[in-house]
Enzyme design. Structure first.
Site, mmCIF file in Angstrom:
data_model
loop_
_atom_site.group_PDB
_atom_site.id
_atom_site.type_symbol
_atom_site.label_atom_id
_atom_site.label_comp_id
_atom_site.label_asym_id
_atom_site.label_seq_id
_atom_site.Cartn_x
_atom_site.Cartn_y
_atom_site.Cartn_z
ATOM 1 N N ALA A 1 0.860 -1.185 0.000
ATOM 2 C CA ALA A 1 0.000 0.000 0.000
ATOM 3 C C ALA A 1 0.897 1.237 0.000
ATOM 4 C CB ALA A 1 -0.898 0.011 1.237
ATOM 5 N N LYS A 2 0.350 2.367 -0.261
ATOM 6 C CA LYS A 2 1.067 3.636 -0.126
ATOM 7 C C LYS A 2 0.043 4.746 -0.037
ATOM 8 C CE LYS A 2 5.510 4.701 -0.196
ATOM 9 N NZ LYS A 2 6.572 3.810 0.293
ATOM 10 N N GLY A 3 0.401 5.829 0.637
ATOM 11 C CA GLY A 3 -0.519 6.946 0.737
ATOM 12 C C GLY A 3 0.237 8.244 0.712
#
Ligand code: NAD
Length: 426
Positions: free
Chosen positions: A115-117
Site C-alpha cells: 500500500a502507499k498513501g
C-alpha cells in the site's frame, strides 16, 4: 483472445506507474506468468482519493488538500506501506509505490500486500501545529480504509515518528481505545519498535558477507563508499565499520568526504547530530556527490535519492558490489552497463527491505502486547534478510538472470501462487 486493454489503466497513469508496470511485465514474460494473474496485478485493488479542508495558522486561510491511499493487493494479508507528504504526490506515484511494496513484502516473505498513501502538501512550509492538523484530518478521511487488520501505514518522505503518533492517536480516539498496531514507525513510548530507525541501514549491510562471498571479495577491510548520511546511510556506515569494512567515503546534501585510509564513522555521526550536516568536518578530502560514486572502492551504497547512477556515469563506477539502499538509485540503462562491467548489484526491493521487516516485527509486538529485546530484533532481521538473499541468489543462478529480475520473480511468484489457490470470488 483477450479483448481488454492490457496496458496501465488511465486513472493511475503517470511515468512512475508506467515504469512499475513495464518492469512487472518484463518479469511476468520471463516467468511465463498466467495471463489472468498478469492482468489482475497491474491494477491496484483499492484506491481512495480524498480532498479535505486545512486551516492554516492564519485562521482566515483554509486550503483544500488532496490525499490518497492505495492498496495494491489484499490477497496476502493486511496491506502495508508508507505515507508521504510532498507537493507533487499524485495517484499514479502512490499506486506505483504500492505495487513495489507488494513485491518487496513478498520477496522477504512478510504476510502483507503493498500500500502507499500521501498528501499533496509541502511539509517544509508547515508549522508543527499545521502538520498536526493536516495529519489528523487526513487520518479521519481514510479512517475506514486503514486498521491493524486492514492496512498499516508507516513513515515515508516528509513524515516521521511524530506523524505516526498523531495518526495512532486520531485512530484511537475514534475507536475509543488505544490501537497502537494501526501504524508502525511510532515512537517507542507508544509501542514503536526499538531498532526501527537503524533497521534499513543494518539490513543493507547484513547482506555484505554473503554478497561479497558470492563474488569472491574479502569484506574485511573492503573499501565502502556511501552516498547519503540520513537514516539509512548513517546506520549502513556504522554497521559496515563494525563488521570490519573500511568506510572510505560518505556524503549528504552538503557534499562528501573521502579518506582512502578510512573515516571515523561514529565521529561523523556525532558531528551531524550536533551541526545538522557533514559540512565543515575536519578530516578527509572534499568530494561532490557525483565524484563519490566514481571513487576507487569495493562496495558502493547509494543511500540518498533515486536515479543517481545513470547511463552517463555508470561506466565510471569502480565498485564490484553495489547495494541499492535508496529506492531506485540506478536507472534501467545504467543497470545494464553495470552488469556488463561485471558489477554485482543487490536491488532495492531486497537490499532495503530491512525497514519493512522491522515494521512487521513492530506490528506483531503491538498485536501481542509483548515486546522483544533489541538483540532479538536484530537477530531475526539478519535471519530474514539472509534467507531472502540466499533464495534470490539461487533463482538468479538457476534461471541465469540478474538479482533484480530474480528478486521480482520470487516476489511475483509468491503472490501469483497465493492468488491461484484463493481463486476468483464469486
Ligand atoms: P533521510 O532523509 O534520513 O536521509 C537522506 C540523506 O540523503 C541525507 O543525508 C541527505 O542530506 C542526503 N541527500 C538528500 N538529497 C541528496 C542529494 N540530492 N544528493 C546527495 N545526498 C542527498 O532519508 P532515509 O530515510 O535515509 O532514506 C534514504 C533513501 O532510502 C530514500 O531513497 C528512501 O526512499 C530509501 N529508503 C528508506 C527506508 C527507511 O527505512 N528510512 C526504507 C527503504 C528505503
Amino acid at each position: 483472445m483477450r479483448t481488454m486493454d492490457a496496458g496501465p489503466p488511465r486513472e493511475w497513469d503517470s511515468p512512475m506507474y508506467r515504469e512499475a508496470v513495464a518492469q512487472f511485465q518484463r518479469v511476468a514474460e520471463t516467468m511465463n506468468l498466467d495471463e489472468n494473474i498478469r492482468e489482475r496485478l497491474i491494477k491496484p485493488q483499492r484506491a481512495l482519493m480524498v480532498t479535505f479542508p486545512f486551516r492554516r495558522d492564519d485562521y482566515s486561510e483554509v486550503d483544500t488538500l488532496f490525499g490518497y491511499r492505495v492498496q495494491h493487493l489484499l490477497t496476502m494479508g493486511p496491506t502495508k506501506g508508507g505515507i508521504r507528504y510532498a507537493s507533487d504526490v499524485n495517484l499514479g506515484e502512490v499506486s506505483a509505490l504500492a505495487m513495489l511494496m507488494t513485491w518487496k513484502c513478498a520477496i522477504v516473505g512478510l504476510p502483507f500486500g503493498g500500500a502507499k498513501g500521501g498528501v499533496r502538501v509541502d511539509p517544509h512550509g508547515l508549522s508543527r501545529a499545521e502538520m498536526q492538523r493536516v495529519t489528523r484530518r487526513y487520518t479521519a478521511e481514510i479512517i475506514n480504509f486503514i486498521g491493524p487488520n486492514r492496512d498499516i501505514p508507516a513513515p515515508d518522505l516528509g513524515t516521521n515518528e511524530q506523524t505516526m503518533a498523531w495518526i495512532m492517536d486520531t485512530y484511537s480516539q475514534h475507536a475509543g481505545h488505544s490501537v497502537p498496531a494501526v501504524v508502525t514507525g511510532k515512537p517507542p513510548a507508544l509501542g514503536g519498535s526499538v531498532a526501527r530507525r537503524e533497521a534499513t541501514g543494518r539490513g543493507v549491510v547484513s547482506l555484505i558477507p554473503a554478497a561479497a562471498n558470492h563474488i569472491s571479495l574479502g569484506f574485511q577491510g573492503a573499501r565502502v563508499a556511501i552516498q547519503g548520511f540520513g537514516n539509512v546511510g548513517r546506520y549502513a556506515a556504522i554497521g559496515a565499520a563494525q563488521m570490519g569494512c573500511s568506510v572510505v567515503a560518505v556524503s549528504d546534501i552538503s557534499g562528501g568526504l573521502y579518506d582512502p585510509k578510512g573515516l571515523a564513522v561514529e565521529k561523523l555521526a556525532t558531528w551531524v547530530d550536533e551541526r545538522g550536516d557533514l559540512s565543515g568536518y575536519p578530516d578527509g578530502d572534499s568530494v561532490s556527490n557525483e565524484e563519490l560514486l566514481e571513487l576507487p572502492c569495493d562496495i558502493l551504497i547509494p543511500a540518498a535519492v533515486g536515479s543517481v547512477i545513470t547511463k552517463e556515469n555508470a561506466d565510471r563506477i569502480k565498485a564490484r558490489l553495489v547495494l541499492e539502499a535508496a529506492n531506485n538509485p540506478i536507472t534501467l540503462e545504467a543497470d545494464d552497463i553495470l552488469r556488463e562491467q561485471g558489477a554485482f548489484v543487490v536491488p532495492d526491493v531486497l537490499a532495503n527491505a530491512g525497514g519493512v521487516t522491522v515494521s512487521y516485527f513492530e506490528w506483531v509486538q503491538d498485536l501481542q502486547n509483548y515486546f522483544w529485546s533489541e538483540n532479538e530484533i536484530v537477530a531475526r532481521l539478519r535471519e530474514i534478510m539472509s534467507r531472502a538473499f540466499d533464495e534470490v541468489l539461487a533463482i538468479s543462478l538457476k534461471r541465469k538472470v540478474d538479482m533484480r529480475t530474480a528478486a521480482l520473480i520470487k516476489g511475483v511468484q509468491r503472490v501469483a501462487d497465493a492468488k491461484l489457490v484463493r481463486g476468483v470470488y464469486p
